[in-house]
Design an enzyme around this catalytic site. Structure first.
Site, PDB file in Angstrom:
ATOM      1  N   THR A  76       0.656  -1.383  -0.015  1.00 26.86           N
ATOM      2  CA  THR A  76       0.037  -0.192   0.138  1.00 26.86           C
ATOM      3  C   THR A  76       0.940   1.181   0.143  1.00 26.86           C
ATOM      4  OG1 THR A  76      -1.831   1.096   0.988  1.00 26.86           O
ATOM      5  CG2 THR A  76      -0.355  -0.031   2.551  1.00 26.86           C
ATOM      6  N   LYS A  80       3.816   1.469  -4.093  1.00 24.61           N
ATOM      7  CA  LYS A  80       3.182   0.508  -5.394  1.00 24.61           C
ATOM      8  C   LYS A  80       4.068   0.471  -6.516  1.00 24.61           C
ATOM      9  CE  LYS A  80      -1.431   0.443  -3.672  1.00 24.61           C
ATOM     10  NZ  LYS A  80      -2.899   0.458  -3.749  1.00 24.61           N
ATOM     11  N   ASN A 101       0.230  -3.799  -6.332  1.00 23.06           N
ATOM     12  CA  ASN A 101      -0.597  -4.036  -4.901  1.00 23.06           C
ATOM     13  C   ASN A 101      -0.580  -5.458  -4.233  1.00 23.06           C
ATOM     14  OD1 ASN A 101      -2.739  -5.306  -5.990  1.00 23.06           O
ATOM     15  ND2 ASN A 101      -4.120  -3.998  -4.907  1.00 23.06           N
ATOM     16  N   GLY A 144       0.084   5.450  -7.173  1.00 22.37           N
ATOM     17  CA  GLY A 144      -0.112   4.195  -7.517  1.00 22.37           C
ATOM     18  C   GLY A 144      -1.437   3.692  -7.559  1.00 22.37           C
ATOM     19  N   ALA A 145      -2.392   4.149  -6.613  1.00 20.84           N
ATOM     20  CA  ALA A 145      -3.743   3.848  -6.747  1.00 20.84           C
ATOM     21  C   ALA A 145      -4.571   4.208  -7.909  1.00 20.84           C
ATOM     22  CB  ALA A 145      -4.522   4.187  -5.416  1.00 20.84           C
ATOM     23  N   ASN A 165      -4.368  16.233 -11.258  1.00 20.55           N
ATOM     24  CA  ASN A 165      -3.393  15.790 -10.033  1.00 20.55           C
ATOM     25  C   ASN A 165      -2.502  17.000  -9.795  1.00 20.55           C
ATOM     26  OD1 ASN A 165      -2.061  14.021  -8.250  1.00 20.55           O
ATOM     27  ND2 ASN A 165      -0.063  13.804  -9.766  1.00 20.55           N
ATOM     28  N   ARG A 166      -2.014  17.463  -8.535  1.00 22.15           N
ATOM     29  CA  ARG A 166      -1.258  18.473  -8.179  1.00 22.15           C
ATOM     30  C   ARG A 166      -0.063  18.643  -8.999  1.00 22.15           C
ATOM     31  NH1 ARG A 166       0.936  17.440  -2.170  1.00 22.15           N
ATOM     32  NH2 ARG A 166       1.876  15.764  -2.896  1.00 22.15           N
ATOM     33  N   GLY A 252     -13.704   4.076   0.660  1.00 24.02           N
ATOM     34  CA  GLY A 252     -12.895   2.919   0.053  1.00 24.02           C
ATOM     35  C   GLY A 252     -12.997   1.609   0.747  1.00 24.02           C
TER      36      GLY A 252
HETATM   37  P1  NDP Z   1       0.641   7.612  -3.634  1.00 23.15           P
HETATM   38  O1  NDP Z   1       1.712   7.907  -2.609  1.00 23.15           O
HETATM   39  O2  NDP Z   1       1.300   6.468  -4.806  1.00 23.15           O
HETATM   40  O3  NDP Z   1       0.039   8.804  -4.528  1.00 23.15           O
HETATM   41  C1  NDP Z   1      -0.419   9.778  -3.718  1.00 23.15           C
HETATM   42  C2  NDP Z   1      -1.282  10.888  -4.724  1.00 23.15           C
HETATM   43  O4  NDP Z   1      -1.910  11.481  -3.944  1.00 23.15           O
HETATM   44  C3  NDP Z   1      -0.564  11.537  -5.745  1.00 23.15           C
HETATM   45  O5  NDP Z   1      -1.477  11.708  -6.879  1.00 23.15           O
HETATM   46  C4  NDP Z   1      -0.157  12.934  -4.948  1.00 23.15           C
HETATM   47  O6  NDP Z   1      -0.008  14.024  -5.780  1.00 23.15           O
HETATM   48  C5  NDP Z   1      -1.580  12.948  -4.338  1.00 23.15           C
HETATM   49  N1  NDP Z   1      -1.435  13.831  -2.947  1.00 23.15           N
HETATM   50  C6  NDP Z   1      -0.966  13.363  -1.772  1.00 23.15           C
HETATM   51  N2  NDP Z   1      -0.884  14.571  -0.787  1.00 23.15           N
HETATM   52  C7  NDP Z   1      -1.708  15.482  -1.508  1.00 23.15           C
HETATM   53  C8  NDP Z   1      -2.118  16.733  -1.127  1.00 23.15           C
HETATM   54  N3  NDP Z   1      -1.922  17.314   0.205  1.00 23.15           N
HETATM   55  N4  NDP Z   1      -2.906  17.356  -2.218  1.00 23.15           N
HETATM   56  C9  NDP Z   1      -3.081  16.953  -3.187  1.00 23.15           C
HETATM   57  N5  NDP Z   1      -2.691  15.661  -3.625  1.00 23.15           N
HETATM   58  C10 NDP Z   1      -2.124  14.863  -2.854  1.00 23.15           C
HETATM   59  O7  NDP Z   1      -0.560   6.667  -2.978  1.00 23.15           O
HETATM   60  P2  NDP Z   1      -1.597   5.720  -3.372  1.00 23.15           P
HETATM   61  O8  NDP Z   1      -1.681   6.232  -5.034  1.00 23.15           O
HETATM   62  O9  NDP Z   1      -0.850   4.088  -3.191  1.00 23.15           O
HETATM   63  O10 NDP Z   1      -2.936   5.929  -2.270  1.00 23.15           O
HETATM   64  C11 NDP Z   1      -3.760   6.909  -2.692  1.00 23.15           C
HETATM   65  C12 NDP Z   1      -4.816   6.877  -1.358  1.00 23.15           C
HETATM   66  O11 NDP Z   1      -5.888   5.702  -1.838  1.00 23.15           O
HETATM   67  C13 NDP Z   1      -4.300   6.606  -0.259  1.00 23.15           C
HETATM   68  O12 NDP Z   1      -5.047   7.120   0.714  1.00 23.15           O
HETATM   69  C14 NDP Z   1      -4.828   5.050   0.101  1.00 23.15           C
HETATM   70  O13 NDP Z   1      -4.976   4.696   1.225  1.00 23.15           O
HETATM   71  C15 NDP Z   1      -5.796   4.779  -0.743  1.00 23.15           C
HETATM   72  N6  NDP Z   1      -6.211   3.606  -1.460  1.00 23.15           N
HETATM   73  C16 NDP Z   1      -7.104   2.791  -1.061  1.00 23.15           C
HETATM   74  C17 NDP Z   1      -7.502   1.674  -1.749  1.00 23.15           C
HETATM   75  C18 NDP Z   1      -8.631   0.812  -1.194  1.00 23.15           C
HETATM   76  O14 NDP Z   1      -8.702  -0.355  -1.425  1.00 23.15           O
HETATM   77  N7  NDP Z   1      -9.743   1.415  -0.629  1.00 23.15           N
HETATM   78  C19 NDP Z   1      -6.574   0.931  -2.580  1.00 23.15           C
HETATM   79  C20 NDP Z   1      -5.386   1.725  -2.643  1.00 23.15           C
HETATM   80  C21 NDP Z   1      -5.051   2.955  -2.399  1.00 23.15           C
HETATM   81  P3  NDP Z   1       1.365  14.294  -6.518  1.00 23.15           P
HETATM   82  O15 NDP Z   1       1.623  13.216  -7.558  1.00 23.15           O
HETATM   83  O16 NDP Z   1       1.530  15.633  -6.823  1.00 23.15           O
HETATM   84  O17 NDP Z   1       2.495  13.825  -5.329  1.00 23.15           O
END
Ligand code: NDP
Length: 284
Positions: A76, A80, A101, A144-145, A165-166, A252
């Site tokens: 997680t 990923k 994952n 990753g998600a 995306n940011r 989620g």
């Molecule tokens: P990653 O670290 O790979 O990606 C994080 C993403 O969030 C990036 O797009 C990042 O933007 C963005 N981000 C982080 N902080 C901020 C902020 N303050 N403002 C705006 N954008 C922000 O994480 P994952 O993709 O693996 O996970 C994302 C979320 O999804 C998590 O909360 C995770 O728990 C949840 N999840 C839930 C699942 C489920 O089964 N329910 C399965 C998978 C994930 P940038 O690219 O600009 O850094």
């Protein structure tokens, strides 16, 4: 580092196959509870633990678990992409996502899969009874998600799929891999969302983990919109904003259970039933 959660089923310790979820942070994860419920339901002798990997120590953590005889792990936030790079073999879903994952340790190397897409689609279309076909869909985030669900969302034939995306270039990279030119998929920043409306808004950012609001206008939520936050276990600022804008809101937890069922099935060769587990964890 290893936080053992599972009460082994009544067998000798050496008969138990060990699994874990690896992330940072990890204390909030409900995966141990879910996989324990699946194991009881399907009579599988497994244990399932939470493992906190240091941010600069994911590979070392995985290799250590492999040496300890673990059979597989879920991966997680935020590992990923690193997990994808670490695997020797990838399933089609993992290749499409470029993110992993679910890992399986075998004598032929490390196998990587991605079950996030199947989990999200099952939860939205089946559990929440919301077809994606023909809808205007907004995906927030490009981590990753988001990578894991982008192609499966396209496969549902939405009218359009916008990825905001940011960091814009990550969204652009994801959209450039779109396999279906007939579906309009666009990358943009949060600021570009002004004057746009969507029927389904999916928050795949990790902003909610630190209770941070996203700079998105409330006008993105069209009438009868489904606002879906991949986060679970807390009301995020995104969910508060969506609810105040009249959207139907889901977290989620259902996705977590559905993607876990896919992972469990890949590891154990038996697919657990998810409805009773959803009732147990309050996702229904
Ligand atoms: P990653 O670290 O790979 O990606 C994080 C993403 O969030 C990036 O797009 C990042 O933007 C963005 N981000 C982080 N902080 C901020 C902020 N303050 N403002 C705006 N954008 C922000 O994480 P994952 O993709 O693996 O996970 C994302 C979320 O999804 C998590 O909360 C995770 O728990 C949840 N999840 C839930 C699942 C489920 O089964 N329910 C399965 C998978 C994930 P940038 O690219 O600009 O850094």
């Amino acid at each position: 580092m290893v936080d053992t959660y599972v009460e082994p089923l009544a067998v000798a310790a050496h008969d138990i196959d060990r699994y874990a979820v690896v992330g940072n942070p990890i204390a909030h994860s409900k995966s141990p509870f879910i996989h324990t419920a699946f194991a009881k339901q399907t009579q599988q002798n497994i244990s399932y633990e939470r493992v906190l990997a240091p941010l600069d120590g994911f590979e070392a953590t995985i290799r250590s678990l492999m040496q300890q005889g673990f059979k597989g792990v879920n991966v997680t936030v935020p590992f990923k992409f690193e997990a994808y790079a670490l695997c020797d073999h990838h399933t089609e879903q993992a290749k499409l996502a470029g993110a992993v994952n679910t890992i399986k340790f075998t004598e032929h190397g490390i196998w990587g899969d991605n079950t996030d897409g199947d989990g999200l689609i099952a939860d939205i279309t089946h559990n929440l009874n919301t077809p994606i076909k023909g809808k205007r869909v907004l995906l927030l985030g490009a981590g990753g998600a988001a990578e894991g669900v982008f192609q499966p969302l396209l496969a549902q034939h939405p009218a359009k799929l916008v990825v905001a995306n940011r960091t814009l270039d990550k969204a652009e990279k994801m959209v450039s891999k779109s396999f279906d030119a007939a579906i309009k998929s666009v990358a943009c920043t949060f600021e570009d969302l002004k004057n746009q409306q969507f029927d389904i808004v999916i928050n795949a950012t990790s902003a909610g983990l630190s209770d941070m609001a996203l700079p998105i206008p409330s006008s993105v939520f069209a009438e009868n919109c489904l606002a879906y936050d991949m986060m679970y276990g807390r009301e995020t600022p995104f969910m508060v904003q969506a609810r105040a804008s009249g959207a139907q809101v889901a977290d989620g937890l259902g996705m977590l259970i559905e993607q876990a069922a896919e992972a469990f099935s890949g590891w154990r060769g038996v697919r657990p039933e998810t409805k009773s587990v959803m009732e147990m964890v309050g996702a229904l």
